[in-house]
Scaffold this motif. Structure first.
Motif, PDB file in Angstrom:
ATOM      1  N   TYR A   1      29.077   7.560  45.935  1.00  7.69           N
ATOM      2  CA  TYR A   1      27.792   8.033  46.096  1.00  7.69           C
ATOM      3  C   TYR A   1      27.853   8.726  47.508  1.00  7.69           C
ATOM      4  O   TYR A   1      26.611   8.918  48.079  1.00  7.69           O
ATOM      5  CB  TYR A   1      26.090   7.065  46.056  1.00  7.69           C
ATOM      6  CG  TYR A   1      26.991   5.774  47.240  1.00  7.69           C
ATOM      7  CD1 TYR A   1      25.771   5.256  48.214  1.00  7.69           C
ATOM      8  CD2 TYR A   1      27.652   4.256  47.215  1.00  7.69           C
ATOM      9  CE1 TYR A   1      26.269   4.870  49.662  1.00  7.69           C
ATOM     10  CE2 TYR A   1      27.873   3.783  48.269  1.00  7.69           C
ATOM     11  CZ  TYR A   1      26.999   3.407  49.760  1.00  7.69           C
ATOM     12  OH  TYR A   1      27.361   2.692  50.597  1.00  7.69           O
ATOM     13  N   GLY A   2      28.696   9.633  47.586  1.00 10.52           N
ATOM     14  CA  GLY A   2      28.698  10.130  49.146  1.00 10.52           C
ATOM     15  C   GLY A   2      29.374   9.166  50.318  1.00 10.52           C
ATOM     16  O   GLY A   2      28.900  10.129  51.190  1.00 10.52           O
ATOM     17  N   GLN A   3      29.136   8.167  50.163  1.00 11.84           N
ATOM     18  CA  GLN A   3      29.816   7.864  51.254  1.00 11.84           C
ATOM     19  C   GLN A   3      31.001   7.778  51.931  1.00 11.84           C
ATOM     20  O   GLN A   3      32.024   8.323  51.480  1.00 11.84           O
ATOM     21  CB  GLN A   3      29.958   5.613  50.821  1.00 11.84           C
ATOM     22  CG  GLN A   3      31.540   4.962  49.874  1.00 11.84           C
ATOM     23  CD  GLN A   3      30.684   5.590  48.663  1.00 11.84           C
ATOM     24  OE1 GLN A   3      29.879   6.200  48.376  1.00 11.84           O
ATOM     25  NE2 GLN A   3      31.287   4.621  47.947  1.00 11.84           N
ATOM     26  N   LYS A   4      31.238   7.732  53.672  1.00 11.20           N
ATOM     27  CA  LYS A   4      31.866   8.119  54.483  1.00 11.20           C
ATOM     28  C   LYS A   4      33.769   7.584  53.972  1.00 11.20           C
ATOM     29  O   LYS A   4      34.600   8.462  54.260  1.00 11.20           O
ATOM     30  CB  LYS A   4      31.707   8.291  55.713  1.00 11.20           C
ATOM     31  CG  LYS A   4      30.480   8.596  55.911  1.00 11.20           C
ATOM     32  CD  LYS A   4      30.236   8.354  57.555  1.00 11.20           C
ATOM     33  CE  LYS A   4      28.529   8.950  58.001  1.00 11.20           C
ATOM     34  NZ  LYS A   4      28.218   8.059  59.781  1.00 11.20           N
ATOM     35  N   HIS A   5      33.246   6.596  53.576  1.00 12.05           N
ATOM     36  CA  HIS A   5      34.779   5.710  53.763  1.00 12.05           C
ATOM     37  C   HIS A   5      34.915   5.128  51.840  1.00 12.05           C
ATOM     38  O   HIS A   5      34.461   4.464  51.730  1.00 12.05           O
ATOM     39  CB  HIS A   5      34.318   3.767  54.590  1.00 12.05           C
ATOM     40  CG  HIS A   5      33.374   2.859  53.718  1.00 12.05           C
ATOM     41  ND1 HIS A   5      32.397   3.381  54.800  1.00 12.05           N
ATOM     42  CD2 HIS A   5      33.006   2.056  53.095  1.00 12.05           C
ATOM     43  CE1 HIS A   5      30.887   2.867  54.205  1.00 12.05           C
ATOM     44  NE2 HIS A   5      31.656   1.692  54.095  1.00 12.05           N
ATOM     45  N   VAL A   6      35.496   6.058  51.633  1.00  9.25           N
ATOM     46  CA  VAL A   6      35.602   5.712  50.099  1.00  9.25           C
ATOM     47  C   VAL A   6      37.101   4.870  49.979  1.00  9.25           C
ATOM     48  O   VAL A   6      37.244   4.961  49.003  1.00  9.25           O
ATOM     49  CB  VAL A   6      36.079   6.910  49.426  1.00  9.25           C
ATOM     50  CG1 VAL A   6      34.502   8.059  48.943  1.00  9.25           C
ATOM     51  CG2 VAL A   6      37.269   8.368  49.793  1.00  9.25           C
ATOM     52  N   LEU A   7      37.352   4.971  50.687  1.00  6.35           N
ATOM     53  CA  LEU A   7      38.493   3.746  50.547  1.00  6.35           C
ATOM     54  C   LEU A   7      38.088   2.598  49.902  1.00  6.35           C
ATOM     55  O   LEU A   7      39.056   1.754  49.290  1.00  6.35           O
ATOM     56  CB  LEU A   7      39.089   3.520  51.699  1.00  6.35           C
ATOM     57  CG  LEU A   7      40.331   1.926  52.103  1.00  6.35           C
ATOM     58  CD1 LEU A   7      41.619   2.457  51.990  1.00  6.35           C
ATOM     59  CD2 LEU A   7      40.619   2.115  53.600  1.00  6.35           C
ATOM     60  N   GLU A   8      36.615   1.951  50.345  1.00 10.27           N
ATOM     61  CA  GLU A   8      36.430   0.971  49.478  1.00 10.27           C
ATOM     62  C   GLU A   8      36.555   1.307  48.211  1.00 10.27           C
ATOM     63  O   GLU A   8      36.349  -0.169  47.733  1.00 10.27           O
ATOM     64  CB  GLU A   8      35.159   0.433  49.658  1.00 10.27           C
ATOM     65  CG  GLU A   8      33.767   1.704  49.334  1.00 10.27           C
ATOM     66  CD  GLU A   8      32.417   1.214  48.969  1.00 10.27           C
ATOM     67  OE1 GLU A   8      31.820   1.182  48.167  1.00 10.27           O
ATOM     68  OE2 GLU A   8      32.409   0.531  50.530  1.00 10.27           O
TER      69      GLU A   8
END
Length: 222
Positions: free
Chosen positions: A38-45
């Motif tokens: 959803y555009g989160q900074k940490h797409v590593l999740e």
């Protein structure tokens, strides 16, 4: 044909949703996981979530809801907004993404219905949270009714963490046999750092305080 023994878990790869994933595996014969971008900074999740779902033997789905990042400014999706760990006296933390759990659960229900699954699992809690209104039991109950009316189905939204504080979430993970997995492989940190995280953001502080409380409890009961 409906699958009464199947569940779809809203899954981020964090402490809470991972505990819920393994809780669901104890409750249902078939479990699937749905991760949102959803555009989160940490797409590593997303990669963390994918790996944990694979470990759990759960079918993994990924859905793009990046429109959320453009609708309301917040520090989880906007790099120009510095994260403020404090909650204003008359408002919400700037990590609050308005409508996030509402949107997640609606789209989860749509996907679940297409797969003939009518049990949804989410890791929201009103015992230990950052003041977000879409983590409350009244919200979940209301949305459950709305989903059933909107789709003429009988969904059940399960919230196994609703009344558990973070120490009790750690306890549940331990009871499920995934304490070390949750401790070392999940990503809860708002700054995108796995395991113990940055240690400073609201999510890390809640996680650490809960862990320390649970370890003291476990030591007393040993």
């Amino acid at each position: 044909m409906k699958h009464p023994d199947a569940a779809l878990v809203c899954f981020s790869g964090g402490q809470d949703s991972t505990t819920c994933l393994f809780w669901a595996k104890k409750q249902f014969a078939k479990v699937e996981a749905l991760c949102f971008t959803y555009g989160q900074k940490h797409v590593l999740e997303v990669e963390v979530a994918r790996k944990i779902a694979e470990t759990a033997g759960a079918c993994f789905h990924q859905m793009d809801l990046s429109l959320l990042a453009h609708l309301s400014p917040n520090s989880l999706t906007d790099p120009s907004i510095e994260m403020d760990p404090e909650t204003p006296a008359n408002g919400y933390p700037n990590t609050f993404v308005p409508g996030r759990n509402l949107v997640f659960l609606v789209f989860a229900a749509i996907l679940a219905r297409s797969r003939k699954i009518f049990h949804l699992v989410t890791g929201v809690s009103e015992a230990d949270f950052s003041g977000y209104p879409d983590c409350r039991d009244t919200f979940v109950r209301s949305l459950n009714v709305t989903l059933n009316l909107a789709m003429d189905e009988q969904f059940v939204i399960h919230t196994p963490l609703m009344n558990r504080d973070k120490a009790e979430v750690w306890q549940l993970a331990d009871e499920l046999g995934v304490f070390e997995l949750v401790r070392t492989q999940t990503l809860t940190c708002y700054n995108g750092m796995p395991a113990d995280g940055c240690g400073h953001c609201p999510a890390c502080r809640l996680r650490r305080e809960g862990l320390e409380k649970y370890l003291r409890m476990r030591q007393r009961n040993a």
